[in-house]
Write an enzyme that holds these catalytic residues in place. Structure first.
Site, PDB file in Angstrom:
ATOM      1  N   LYS A  10       0.822  -1.222   0.000  1.00 34.95           N
ATOM      2  CA  LYS A  10       0.000   0.000   0.000  1.00 34.95           C
ATOM      3  C   LYS A  10       0.851   1.265   0.000  1.00 34.95           C
ATOM      4  O   LYS A  10       0.344   2.340  -0.315  1.00 34.95           O
ATOM      5  CB  LYS A  10      -1.003   0.007   1.157  1.00 34.95           C
ATOM      6  CG  LYS A  10      -0.434   0.212   2.530  1.00 34.95           C
ATOM      7  CD  LYS A  10      -1.570   0.368   3.556  1.00 34.95           C
ATOM      8  CE  LYS A  10      -1.022   0.635   4.937  1.00 34.95           C
ATOM      9  NZ  LYS A  10      -2.070   0.854   5.929  1.00 34.95           N
ATOM     10  N   ASP A  11       2.153   1.157   0.350  1.00 34.19           N
ATOM     11  CA  ASP A  11       3.048   2.326   0.312  1.00 34.19           C
ATOM     12  C   ASP A  11       3.582   2.626  -1.083  1.00 34.19           C
ATOM     13  O   ASP A  11       4.160   3.692  -1.310  1.00 34.19           O
ATOM     14  CB  ASP A  11       4.252   2.110   1.249  1.00 34.19           C
ATOM     15  CG  ASP A  11       3.872   2.136   2.722  1.00 34.19           C
ATOM     16  OD1 ASP A  11       2.808   2.699   3.051  1.00 34.19           O
ATOM     17  OD2 ASP A  11       4.635   1.589   3.544  1.00 34.19           O
ATOM     18  N   ARG A  18      -8.883   8.039   4.222  1.00 34.38           N
ATOM     19  CA  ARG A  18      -9.826   6.984   3.825  1.00 34.38           C
ATOM     20  C   ARG A  18     -10.569   6.451   5.045  1.00 34.38           C
ATOM     21  O   ARG A  18     -11.801   6.315   5.017  1.00 34.38           O
ATOM     22  CB  ARG A  18      -9.023   5.856   3.142  1.00 34.38           C
ATOM     23  CG  ARG A  18      -9.798   4.574   2.923  1.00 34.38           C
ATOM     24  CD  ARG A  18      -8.872   3.433   2.490  1.00 34.38           C
ATOM     25  NE  ARG A  18      -7.839   3.147   3.464  1.00 34.38           N
ATOM     26  CZ  ARG A  18      -8.006   2.406   4.558  1.00 34.38           C
ATOM     27  NH1 ARG A  18      -9.195   1.871   4.827  1.00 34.38           N
ATOM     28  NH2 ARG A  18      -7.004   2.196   5.401  1.00 34.38           N
ATOM     29  N   ARG A  19      -9.826   6.147   6.117  1.00 33.58           N
ATOM     30  CA  ARG A  19     -10.477   5.634   7.334  1.00 33.58           C
ATOM     31  C   ARG A  19     -11.395   6.694   7.931  1.00 33.58           C
ATOM     32  O   ARG A  19     -12.543   6.405   8.286  1.00 33.58           O
ATOM     33  CB  ARG A  19      -9.420   5.231   8.362  1.00 33.58           C
ATOM     34  CG  ARG A  19      -8.617   3.997   7.986  1.00 33.58           C
ATOM     35  CD  ARG A  19      -7.447   3.763   8.925  1.00 33.58           C
ATOM     36  NE  ARG A  19      -6.669   2.584   8.525  1.00 33.58           N
ATOM     37  CZ  ARG A  19      -5.365   2.453   8.720  1.00 33.58           C
ATOM     38  NH1 ARG A  19      -4.676   3.423   9.302  1.00 33.58           N
ATOM     39  NH2 ARG A  19      -4.743   1.358   8.333  1.00 33.58           N
ATOM     40  N   ARG A  48       0.450  10.282  14.069  1.00 29.37           N
ATOM     41  CA  ARG A  48       1.552   9.834  13.209  1.00 29.37           C
ATOM     42  C   ARG A  48       2.554   9.025  13.997  1.00 29.37           C
ATOM     43  O   ARG A  48       2.529   8.982  15.204  1.00 29.37           O
ATOM     44  CB  ARG A  48       2.269  11.055  12.596  1.00 29.37           C
ATOM     45  CG  ARG A  48       1.509  11.783  11.477  1.00 29.37           C
ATOM     46  CD  ARG A  48       1.416  10.976  10.197  1.00 29.37           C
ATOM     47  NE  ARG A  48       2.636  10.255   9.875  1.00 29.37           N
ATOM     48  CZ  ARG A  48       3.716  10.791   9.329  1.00 29.37           C
ATOM     49  NH1 ARG A  48       3.746  12.070   9.042  1.00 29.37           N
ATOM     50  NH2 ARG A  48       4.781  10.057   9.059  1.00 29.37           N
ATOM     51  N   ARG A  52       2.597   5.037  17.885  1.00 33.22           N
ATOM     52  CA  ARG A  52       1.163   5.340  17.965  1.00 33.22           C
ATOM     53  C   ARG A  52       0.510   4.652  19.170  1.00 33.22           C
ATOM     54  O   ARG A  52      -0.317   5.243  19.848  1.00 33.22           O
ATOM     55  CB  ARG A  52       0.462   4.939  16.667  1.00 33.22           C
ATOM     56  CG  ARG A  52       0.621   6.014  15.585  1.00 33.22           C
ATOM     57  CD  ARG A  52      -0.163   5.684  14.347  1.00 33.22           C
ATOM     58  NE  ARG A  52       0.692   5.095  13.340  1.00 33.22           N
ATOM     59  CZ  ARG A  52       0.266   4.730  12.135  1.00 33.22           C
ATOM     60  NH1 ARG A  52      -1.002   4.876  11.799  1.00 33.22           N
ATOM     61  NH2 ARG A  52       1.094   4.216  11.258  1.00 33.22           N
ATOM     62  N   CYS A  91      -2.629   9.164  -1.486  1.00 33.04           N
ATOM     63  CA  CYS A  91      -2.938   9.238  -0.054  1.00 33.04           C
ATOM     64  C   CYS A  91      -3.586  10.569   0.310  1.00 33.04           C
ATOM     65  O   CYS A  91      -4.003  10.769   1.436  1.00 33.04           O
ATOM     66  CB  CYS A  91      -1.695   8.985   0.785  1.00 33.04           C
ATOM     67  SG  CYS A  91      -0.475  10.273   0.662  1.00 33.04           S
TER      68      CYS A  91
END
Length: 361
Positions: A97-98, A148-149, A166, A172, A260
């Site tokens: 996904k990166d 997105r979330r 972040r 986190r 993103c």
């Protein structure tokens, strides 16, 4: 000792082994992911010596700004690709996904491994044990670095507030546990699982609540496209269903011109030789959205085996010679067709407004 363009070493018995250098980010999760790929390669190629080279990326260094605000498409990949370009490493392990849907010239994804859970997970502050997003008090603050979330969950849980958080997974979780700034945070289930922290997951978010990011849960191995031997070496790691699902997802995102900095989400499934792709775009607050599902057959054609293999064929950055080309083509076409359907219904306007609002924040 050096032999030709490749580094080799000689062991105590005088046997020569080729050295393959694997690039990775320095975070604990990145190292775990890279070690898992290295272990698979060691089992397949016991005579090859693998060296792991860890480095920091821009995304690891800029921790006071939301990912979506930095405006850099290759936040977690650029430094690794620079090392690949300079022949300092031979392959790089990424979270798929990166990786942007268009790779820099000369690079390709030589392997997409079997996908772990692509879903997102809720991790609660210890004081909220036993609660769910539904039962958290009004105006509870939920931490996520993903537009997105946030867009999907704001619509589904309007009583909650969403704020950026972040840092790597360790950071986190520390921010969640040691302060009272967040009632919960949303993280990728696969990352928590790879770290051995499944016990922190209170809820796995189903697609009805939160569809996932393109490529989420899959690991990718990036190589120099001209290195036919390395490409062949890593290609055995490909998982066919994951490859086809991720080609469709990446083609969908690429056709939408998403990244993103805009909320785009997907859900894919392979069942009875059919590939199903659901894709959606959202406004930042989730109030405006478009979502559709399409499917295609991915059964290989009879004529496939007689066709010559073209090492140079890439589909949205993926080279997978061992998987029938017509199946890959249909997966890619599915992503493009679904994106075009959403664009015909007004997706471009939703994404443009989302991008402008995000830039103005």
């Amino acid at each position: 000792m050096e032999e030709g363009p490749y580094k080799c070493i000689r062991d105590g018995s005088g046997r020569v082994s080729r050295v393959i250098r694997i690039g990775t980010r320095k975070s604990q999760l990145a190292r775990i992911q890279t070690d898992s790929v290295a272990d698979k390669l060691r089992q397949l190629y016991p005579d090859v010596h693998l060296d792991i080279v860890a480095m920091s990326t821009t995304g690891d260094k800029i921790l006071d700004t939301a990912l979506s605000k930095i405006g850099e498409k290759s936040l977690f990949t650029k430094e690794l690709e620079n090392a690949l370009e300079r022949n300092e490493v031979d392959l790089v392990v990424h979270s798929l996904k990166d990786l942007p849907t268009t790779l820099p010239p000369g690079f390709t994804i030589g392997a997409v491994l079997k996908r772990d859970s692509p879903y997102d997970a809720v991790v609660l502050h210890p004081s909220n044990a036993g609660k769910t997003l539904d039962t958290l008090p009004e105006n509870s603050v939920i931490g996520t670095s993903s537009l997105r979330r946030a867009a999907q969950l704001k619509k589904r849980f309007p009583h909650l507030d969403f704020k950026d958080i972040r840092g790597n997974l360790n950071t986190r979780l520390k921010k969640l546990d040691e302060k009272d700034d967040f009632a919960a945070i949303i993280l990728a289930a696969a990352g928590l699982s790879r770290m051995g922290w499944e016990n922190r997951i209170s809820t796995i978010l189903e697609p009805e609540d939160c569809m996932y990011a393109v490529g989420q849960g899959a690991l990718a191995v990036e190589v120099r496209a001209r290195d036919a031997d390395i490409l062949e070496m890593v290609s055995v790691l490909h998982d066919p269903d994951t490859v086809l699902r991720c080609i469709a997802e990446r083609a969908f995102l690429k056709q939408l011109e998403g990244g993103c900095s805009v909320p785009v989400a997907v859900h894919t499934q392979v069942k009875d030789s059919q590939l199903y792709l659901t894709g959606a775009v959202y406004s930042l607050d989730g109030s405006d959205s478009l979502k559709e599902t399409m499917q295609t057959s991915i059964a290989a054609g009879d004529q496939q085996s007689s066709e010559p293999v073209d090492e140079q064929v890439q589909r949205v950055g993926v080279t997978a010679c061992s998987i029938p080309g017509d199946s890959q083509d249909r997966a890619e076409r599915l992503g493009v067709d679904l994106a075009n359907l959403l664009l015909s219904k007004g997706a471009k306007n939703i994404l443009t407004v989302a991008r402008q609002l995000n830039d103005a924040r």
